[in-house]
Design a protein around this motif. Structure first.
Motif, PDB file in Angstrom:
ATOM      1  N   LEU A   3     -63.821 -36.250 -48.984  1.00  0.00           N
ATOM      2  CA  LEU A   3     -64.213 -34.958 -49.522  1.00  0.00           C
ATOM      3  C   LEU A   3     -65.729 -34.726 -49.937  1.00  0.00           C
ATOM      4  N   LEU A  46     -62.643 -39.582 -62.201  1.00  0.00           N
ATOM      5  CA  LEU A  46     -62.762 -38.107 -61.631  1.00  0.00           C
ATOM      6  C   LEU A  46     -63.811 -37.992 -60.726  1.00  0.00           C
ATOM      7  N   LEU A  47     -64.690 -38.630 -61.050  1.00  0.00           N
ATOM      8  CA  LEU A  47     -65.768 -39.022 -59.812  1.00  0.00           C
ATOM      9  C   LEU A  47     -65.580 -39.603 -58.430  1.00  0.00           C
ATOM     10  N   LYS A  50     -62.957 -37.555 -56.772  1.00  0.00           N
ATOM     11  CA  LYS A  50     -63.660 -36.495 -55.865  1.00  0.00           C
ATOM     12  C   LYS A  50     -64.576 -36.637 -54.857  1.00  0.00           C
ATOM     13  N   THR A  51     -65.402 -37.685 -54.897  1.00  0.00           N
ATOM     14  CA  THR A  51     -66.050 -38.237 -54.027  1.00  0.00           C
ATOM     15  C   THR A  51     -65.485 -39.019 -52.681  1.00  0.00           C
TER      16      THR A  51
END
Length: 490
Positions: A3, A46-47, A50-51
């Motif tokens: 991502l 969440l981080l 996402k990463t």
């Protein structure tokens, strides 16, 4: 495909916040630590997703080494923080009061397993290292360490077993087979530490405790039961002796009335009989003092009823023992009381002839609080209980047995009785009336001083025992002393 990565600044800020937040709440309440940890874990999840994608199958940015390293750190932090959150949730059912200093062996073991699993997950998913080879190598190392530390490991695993069973805790008083008794001050992985009655610290390995007999003196209650054995000559009637022994227990203030003490005839012989007195106290700290006091009260009962504790060696059994008496004679009774020890024998005998013998059945009132004092009472046999009315409630002050006297305060001050005296058992008292005692006190300064000192001790005891009495106080010390001096004047 990975991502799109976020900036290195954001990753740095997130990791710094995680570190600072966890450090700042380390000593906060458990609920606050759990809530903060859950918040950071959700944010980190969440981080991470996402990463780098899912933490169990992360995809790192290979184009930028710096971003890739920070992504690895982010996923590693997710596993460690997740492990910490799991440990916190598992410890909630095992939560104990803080400040005890007790090592939570079971919860610590679970925490260790969870953290080891988290580290292995980081090694496998973040750094992509073969975990199986690592486990095989660590197994060989574990075998070597186990052989070298087998005694220590035995203590540790015994501590785990004892911790799960939880037969004792910090502050409990225990007895361990091998004559070790005291209060537990520390429990750890390898041993427990006990503060003995001699104020020493005994360290006992857990492996020894697991094999030894352990008695917890604090559970289910701190009450201690014990017994003493006494002997007296066989000529004494067992019913009389057993009744006197029960009276001796009544004169020991810290012996519990519930369960009631018991007296048993345990052995009979040609020369002496033995009796067992079983009793209970509220705490171990009272046990030694009450055993000593009980034996003293037993000797006092025997002395005032002319019962021998043993017969002289080589003496004939028949006709040797002194005849049993209901009480000592008035002359013998006065001779036994330290208050009248300064009197010459002839004056003491003359005073004894003026004494009035009075008998009271159980629950009968000897003196009532507030009524005028009539004289000095000496207990010849039985137990008398003194009480005072305070704030509308009756408060027991103490008990009197053979050889004790009461009534000095009202006798010398001509004031009201400071308390109520009630016969607990069948009692025989001797009364010295005021008009008989006053001429002798005027002629005998030493007797007057002794009686005055006894009265003042009684007043000080009552003042300490109750902050406020229902009866009128005897007045300030100067007025009280003036009343005593006036009594001694012919």
């Amino acid at each position: 495909m990975p991502l799109p990565p976020v900036s290195e600044l954001i990753l740095t800020t997130v990791l710094a916040c995680l570190t600072a937040g966890n450090w700042r709440i380390a000593w906060r309440p458990a609920w606050l630590r759990m809530a903060t940890g859950a918040f950071f874990f959700v944010l980190l999840t969440l981080l991470t997703v996402k990463t780098s994608g899912p933490p169990v199958a992360p995809v790192f940015d290979t184009a930028s080494m710096a971003i890739g390293l920070w992504q690895q750190g982010l996923v590693a932090a997710w596993w460690i923080l997740g492990g910490r959150l799991v440990v916190g949730l598992l410890r909630l059912p095992l939560f104990r009061e803080r400040g005890t200093g007790e090592a939570k062996l079971g919860s610590d073991l679970v925490a260790g397993i969870v953290y080891i699993a988290a580290v292995l997950a980081v090694v496998n998913f973040v750094f992509d290292l073969p975990v199986r080879a690592l486990l095989a190598t660590s197994g060989v190392i574990a075998i070597v360490l186990a052989l070298a530390l087998q005694n220590t490991l035995a203590d540790v695993f015994a501590g785990i077993a004892v911790g799960i069973e939880h037969p004792y805790s910090i502050g409990d008083r225990i007895w361990i087979d091998g004559a070790i008794e005291g209060v537990i001050v520390q429990v750890n992985w390898r041993s427990i530490r006990i503060r003995t009655d001699g104020n020493d610290i005994a360290t006992v390995p857990n492996s020894l405790i697991a094999k030894a007999r352990v008695i917890n003196r604090s559970k289910p209650t701190t009450r201690r039961d014990d017994a003493v054995q006494v002997s007296c000559d066989a000529s004494a009637k067992p019913d009389l002796v057993m009744d006197l022994l029960r009276q001796a227990t009544m004169l020991c203030p810290k012996i519990l009335a519930d369960p009631a003490p018991s007296v048993l005839l345990s052995r009979i012989g040609l020369r002496s009989n033995s009796y067992d007195i079983a009793f209970s106290v509220a705490h171990t700290d009272h046990l030694g003092a009450m055993k000593s006091l009980l034996l003293k009260e037993v000797l006092r009962q025997f002395r005032y009823h002319n019962i021998r504790t043993s017969l002289p060696a080589g003496a004939a059994v028949d006709g040797l023992a002194s005849p049993l008496v209901e009480t000592l004679t008035p002359e013998q009774l006065l001779a036994e009381i330290p208050l009248f020890a300064a009197l010459a024998a002839e004056k003491r005998d003359a005073l004894a002839r003026t004494m009035v013998r009075r008998m009271f059945e159980p629950t009968k009132t000897v003196l009532s609080q507030g009524e005028a004092g009539a004289g000095l009472f000496i207990v010849a046999s039985g137990v008398v209980e003194g009480s005072r009315m305070m704030a509308g409630h009756s408060h027991v002050v103490g008990r009197f047995g053979p050889g004790d006297s009461f009534g000095e305060i009202s006798l010398l001050t001509d004031g009201p009785n400071p308390g109520t005296l009630v016969a607990v058992t069948r009692c025989i008292l001797f009364e010295l009336r005021r008009n008989e005692l006053q001429p002798l006190l005027a002629a005998e300064p030493r007797l007057a001083a002794a009686l005055e000192a006894s009265a003042r001790r009684g007043q000080a005891f009552l003042a300490r025992d109750a902050a406020k009495a229902a009866s009128a106080p005897p007045g300030p010390p100067a007025q009280f002393l003036a009343q005593i001096r006036a009594f001694f004047k012919p």
